[in-house]
Design a protein around this motif. Structure first.
Motif, PDB file in Angstrom:
ATOM      1  N   MET A 113       0.829  -1.204   0.000  1.00 48.34           N
ATOM      2  CA  MET A 113       0.000   0.000   0.000  1.00 48.34           C
ATOM      3  C   MET A 113       0.867   1.260   0.000  1.00 48.34           C
ATOM      4  SD  MET A 113      -2.939  -1.090  -0.440  1.00 48.34           S
ATOM      5  CE  MET A 113      -3.771   0.500  -0.341  1.00 48.34           C
ATOM      6  N   GLY A 114       2.005   1.200   0.707  1.00 52.42           N
ATOM      7  CA  GLY A 114       2.916   2.336   0.695  1.00 52.42           C
ATOM      8  C   GLY A 114       3.491   2.587  -0.681  1.00 52.42           C
ATOM      9  N   TYR A 115       3.530   1.552  -1.513  1.00 47.68           N
ATOM     10  CA  TYR A 115       4.056   1.692  -2.867  1.00 47.68           C
ATOM     11  C   TYR A 115       3.212   2.660  -3.684  1.00 47.68           C
ATOM     12  CZ  TYR A 115       5.874   0.349  -7.466  1.00 47.68           C
ATOM     13  OH  TYR A 115       6.442   0.368  -8.719  1.00 47.68           O
ATOM     14  N   LEU A 116       1.930   2.749  -3.389  1.00 50.04           N
ATOM     15  CA  LEU A 116       1.035   3.620  -4.157  1.00 50.04           C
ATOM     16  C   LEU A 116       1.421   5.081  -4.010  1.00 50.04           C
ATOM     17  CD1 LEU A 116      -2.432   1.970  -3.472  1.00 50.04           C
ATOM     18  CD2 LEU A 116      -0.805   1.514  -5.315  1.00 50.04           C
ATOM     19  N   SER A 117       2.001   5.427  -2.871  1.00 46.72           N
ATOM     20  CA  SER A 117       2.433   6.811  -2.674  1.00 46.72           C
ATOM     21  C   SER A 117       3.934   6.978  -2.883  1.00 46.72           C
ATOM     22  CB  SER A 117       2.064   7.294  -1.263  1.00 46.72           C
ATOM     23  OG  SER A 117       2.626   6.441  -0.281  1.00 46.72           O
ATOM     24  N   GLY A 118       4.678   5.864  -2.872  1.00 44.79           N
ATOM     25  CA  GLY A 118       6.124   5.961  -3.001  1.00 44.79           C
ATOM     26  C   GLY A 118       6.691   5.454  -4.300  1.00 44.79           C
ATOM     27  N   TYR A 119       5.809   4.987  -5.224  1.00 45.79           N
ATOM     28  CA  TYR A 119       6.299   4.402  -6.470  1.00 45.79           C
ATOM     29  C   TYR A 119       7.121   5.372  -7.305  1.00 45.79           C
ATOM     30  CZ  TYR A 119       2.726   6.939  -9.076  1.00 45.79           C
ATOM     31  OH  TYR A 119       1.953   7.935  -9.624  1.00 45.79           O
ATOM     32  N   ASN A 120       6.868   6.682  -7.166  1.00 50.24           N
ATOM     33  CA  ASN A 120       7.613   7.674  -7.944  1.00 50.24           C
ATOM     34  C   ASN A 120       8.620   8.437  -7.089  1.00 50.24           C
ATOM     35  OD1 ASN A 120       5.889   9.203  -6.442  1.00 50.24           O
ATOM     36  ND2 ASN A 120       5.083  10.408  -8.137  1.00 50.24           N
ATOM     37  N   ASP A 121       8.978   7.827  -5.938  1.00 45.28           N
ATOM     38  CA  ASP A 121       9.968   8.418  -5.046  1.00 45.28           C
ATOM     39  C   ASP A 121      11.232   7.556  -5.085  1.00 45.28           C
ATOM     40  OD1 ASP A 121      11.547   9.375  -3.037  1.00 45.28           O
ATOM     41  OD2 ASP A 121      10.014   9.343  -1.488  1.00 45.28           O
ATOM     42  N   PRO A 122      12.304   8.013  -5.734  1.00 43.23           N
ATOM     43  CA  PRO A 122      13.513   7.196  -5.839  1.00 43.23           C
ATOM     44  C   PRO A 122      14.041   6.715  -4.490  1.00 43.23           C
ATOM     45  CG  PRO A 122      13.660   9.073  -7.314  1.00 43.23           C
ATOM     46  CD  PRO A 122      12.439   9.290  -6.471  1.00 43.23           C
ATOM     47  N   GLU A 123      13.909   7.528  -3.438  1.00 44.79           N
ATOM     48  CA  GLU A 123      14.403   7.122  -2.124  1.00 44.79           C
ATOM     49  C   GLU A 123      13.590   5.955  -1.568  1.00 44.79           C
ATOM     50  OE1 GLU A 123      14.794  10.352   0.574  1.00 44.79           O
ATOM     51  OE2 GLU A 123      16.228  11.445  -0.674  1.00 44.79           O
ATOM     52  N   PHE A 124      12.270   5.960  -1.796  1.00 48.39           N
ATOM     53  CA  PHE A 124      11.435   4.845  -1.367  1.00 48.39           C
ATOM     54  C   PHE A 124      11.849   3.579  -2.098  1.00 48.39           C
ATOM     55  CE2 PHE A 124       7.813   2.060  -2.204  1.00 48.39           C
ATOM     56  CZ  PHE A 124       7.331   1.814  -0.925  1.00 48.39           C
ATOM     57  N   VAL A 125      12.031   3.689  -3.411  1.00 44.04           N
ATOM     58  CA  VAL A 125      12.407   2.528  -4.220  1.00 44.04           C
ATOM     59  C   VAL A 125      13.775   2.004  -3.808  1.00 44.04           C
ATOM     60  CG1 VAL A 125      12.922   1.721  -6.568  1.00 44.04           C
ATOM     61  CG2 VAL A 125      10.965   3.232  -6.162  1.00 44.04           C
ATOM     62  N   GLU A 126      14.703   2.924  -3.510  1.00 41.75           N
ATOM     63  CA  GLU A 126      16.035   2.508  -3.092  1.00 41.75           C
ATOM     64  C   GLU A 126      16.000   1.724  -1.781  1.00 41.75           C
ATOM     65  OE1 GLU A 126      18.553   5.941  -2.899  1.00 41.75           O
ATOM     66  OE2 GLU A 126      19.383   5.552  -4.877  1.00 41.75           O
ATOM     67  N   GLY A 127      14.993   1.999  -0.944  1.00 43.78           N
ATOM     68  CA  GLY A 127      14.887   1.332   0.350  1.00 43.78           C
ATOM     69  C   GLY A 127      14.318  -0.076   0.274  1.00 43.78           C
ATOM     70  N   LEU A 128      13.836  -0.487  -0.896  1.00 42.51           N
ATOM     71  CA  LEU A 128      13.279  -1.829  -1.050  1.00 42.51           C
ATOM     72  C   LEU A 128      14.396  -2.866  -1.149  1.00 42.51           C
ATOM     73  CD1 LEU A 128      10.527  -1.094  -3.752  1.00 42.51           C
ATOM     74  CD2 LEU A 128      10.154  -1.440  -1.302  1.00 42.51           C
ATOM     75  N   GLN A 129      14.116  -4.073  -0.664  1.00 46.33           N
ATOM     76  CA  GLN A 129      15.052  -5.168  -0.876  1.00 46.33           C
ATOM     77  C   GLN A 129      15.101  -5.495  -2.372  1.00 46.33           C
ATOM     78  OE1 GLN A 129      13.446  -8.218   1.745  1.00 46.33           O
ATOM     79  NE2 GLN A 129      14.997  -7.753   3.272  1.00 46.33           N
ATOM     80  N   HIS A 130      16.147  -6.180  -2.774  1.00 47.16           N
ATOM     81  CA  HIS A 130      16.257  -6.481  -4.199  1.00 47.16           C
ATOM     82  C   HIS A 130      16.960  -7.814  -4.428  1.00 47.16           C
ATOM     83  CE1 HIS A 130      19.923  -4.132  -3.167  1.00 47.16           C
ATOM     84  NE2 HIS A 130      20.524  -5.070  -3.907  1.00 47.16           N
ATOM     85  N   LEU A 131      16.832  -8.303  -5.634  1.00 45.02           N
ATOM     86  CA  LEU A 131      17.492  -9.535  -6.054  1.00 45.02           C
ATOM     87  C   LEU A 131      17.893  -9.402  -7.510  1.00 45.02           C
ATOM     88  CD1 LEU A 131      15.305 -11.252  -7.977  1.00 45.02           C
ATOM     89  CD2 LEU A 131      14.267 -11.708  -5.790  1.00 45.02           C
ATOM     90  N   SER A 132      18.654 -10.368  -7.999  1.00 44.62           N
ATOM     91  CA  SER A 132      19.047 -10.391  -9.404  1.00 44.62           C
ATOM     92  C   SER A 132      18.750 -11.770  -9.983  1.00 44.62           C
ATOM     93  CB  SER A 132      20.546 -10.089  -9.558  1.00 44.62           C
ATOM     94  OG  SER A 132      20.846  -8.778  -9.149  1.00 44.62           O
ATOM     95  N   LEU A 133      18.199 -11.794 -11.185  1.00 41.04           N
ATOM     96  CA  LEU A 133      17.939 -13.040 -11.897  1.00 41.04           C
ATOM     97  C   LEU A 133      18.635 -12.937 -13.254  1.00 41.04           C
ATOM     98  CD1 LEU A 133      14.125 -13.490 -11.101  1.00 41.04           C
ATOM     99  CD2 LEU A 133      16.042 -14.718 -10.068  1.00 41.04           C
ATOM    100  N   PRO A 134      19.652 -13.767 -13.485  1.00 36.81           N
ATOM    101  CA  PRO A 134      20.463 -13.627 -14.701  1.00 36.81           C
ATOM    102  C   PRO A 134      19.716 -13.826 -16.008  1.00 36.81           C
ATOM    103  CG  PRO A 134      20.972 -15.680 -13.551  1.00 36.81           C
ATOM    104  CD  PRO A 134      20.109 -14.876 -12.637  1.00 36.81           C
ATOM    105  N   PHE A 135      18.538 -14.477 -15.959  1.00 39.69           N
ATOM    106  CA  PHE A 135      17.804 -14.696 -17.204  1.00 39.69           C
ATOM    107  C   PHE A 135      16.850 -13.557 -17.529  1.00 39.69           C
ATOM    108  CE2 PHE A 135      15.740 -16.946 -13.700  1.00 39.69           C
ATOM    109  CZ  PHE A 135      14.464 -16.427 -13.728  1.00 39.69           C
ATOM    110  N   LEU A 136      16.778 -12.541 -16.677  1.00 40.29           N
ATOM    111  CA  LEU A 136      15.937 -11.378 -16.955  1.00 40.29           C
ATOM    112  C   LEU A 136      16.835 -10.194 -17.304  1.00 40.29           C
ATOM    113  CD1 LEU A 136      13.150 -11.533 -14.200  1.00 40.29           C
ATOM    114  CD2 LEU A 136      13.070 -12.350 -16.562  1.00 40.29           C
TER     115      LEU A 136
END
Length: 253
Positions: free
Chosen positions: A106-129
């Motif tokens: 739900m927080g994504y709806l207000s933070g989707y266009n905030d680079p700092e919010f996006v930077e705070g998300l966990q992440h992963l890498s998939l070599p086939f994408l």
């Protein structure tokens, strides 16, 4: 100095242009342009528009985002003068996929266009994408079997709604929430989507309510899919189909 003044200085240096050249291009003196870079004054709206067109960067980015942190060669530009999506890679060169957890959906709806919010998300890498911007969203409910709670749908950012393909599944980020549906058709007002679980009726998502669209790329299941759940879903779908057939036969008669 403001973000704006830092941005126009950064963009001018990147273009290897002089203050005089930029001033000439937007029809002001070099001295007046220098006051904007130094943060001593702010340009009126008409000059903001000229600077936006000259540097080919939207006004909201010029005013709100530190462009030095997001090199323009590594971003996906969004339509309608909206914020950018940084294209980032890890130390091995793999594309970074941000993960939107259930608690942050739900927080994504207000933070989707905030680079700092996006930077705070966990992440992963998939070599086939590769060759695109990817993000992982949580599946919710039973509308899209076999994807249930605990599944993450990895989507590839769709830059133009004209690229929607009939029969394919997409994640729609709307003002009411995040939905994962199968696309059927569209018109000037919205997109018609449906669930794979026939218990749920198809419906229209209005374009005015859509923030982002992500095309299905792959899924990640964090819970074991139990056979009995699949059998239950099959039985449920069978009864729903039977009910639909009875309703259709009554209509014909």
């Amino acid at each position: 100095m403001s973000i704006f003044s830092e941005n126009i200085r950064f963009l001018r240096d990147k273009m290897k242009a002089s203050q005089q050249k930029v001033g000439d291009e937007i029809s002001i003196t070099r001295g007046r342009y220098a006051t904007y870079e130094d943060g001593r004054s702010e340009p009126p709206i008409e000059l903001l528009v000229k600077l936006s067109k000259y540097y080919k960067v939207s006004i909201d980015l010029l005013l709100t985002v530190d462009l030095r942190k997001y090199p323009l060669d590594d971003v996906v530009n969004l339509p309608n003068n909206r914020i950018l999506l940084p294209m980032k890679v890890d130390h091995t060169g793999e594309n970074i996929i941000e993960i939107v957890p259930q608690k942050a959906s739900m927080g994504y709806l207000s933070g989707y266009n905030d680079p700092e919010f996006v930077e705070g998300l966990q992440h992963l890498s998939l070599p086939f994408l590769r060759n695109g911007k990817f993000r992982a969203f949580p599946a919710d409910g039973d509308s899209m079997p076999p994807y249930n709670d605990g599944t993450y749908i990895v989507g590839k950012y769709l830059e133009d709604k004209k690229d929607l393909k009939k029969g394919k599944t997409y994640i729609f980020i709307t003002k009411d929430g995040i939905v994962y549906k199968r696309y059927s058709k569209q018109n000037d007002f919205g997109s018609f989507v449906s669930s794979d679980n026939s218990f749920y009726e198809p419906y229209e998502i209005k374009w005015s309510e859509v923030y982002e669209i992500w095309e299905f790329a792959c899924s990640i299941n964090t819970k074991e899919l139990k056979v009995e759940n699949m059998e239950y879903q099959e039985i449920k779908n069978m009864f729903e189909q039977l009910r639909s057939e009875i309703r259709n036969s009554k209509t014909k008669s």
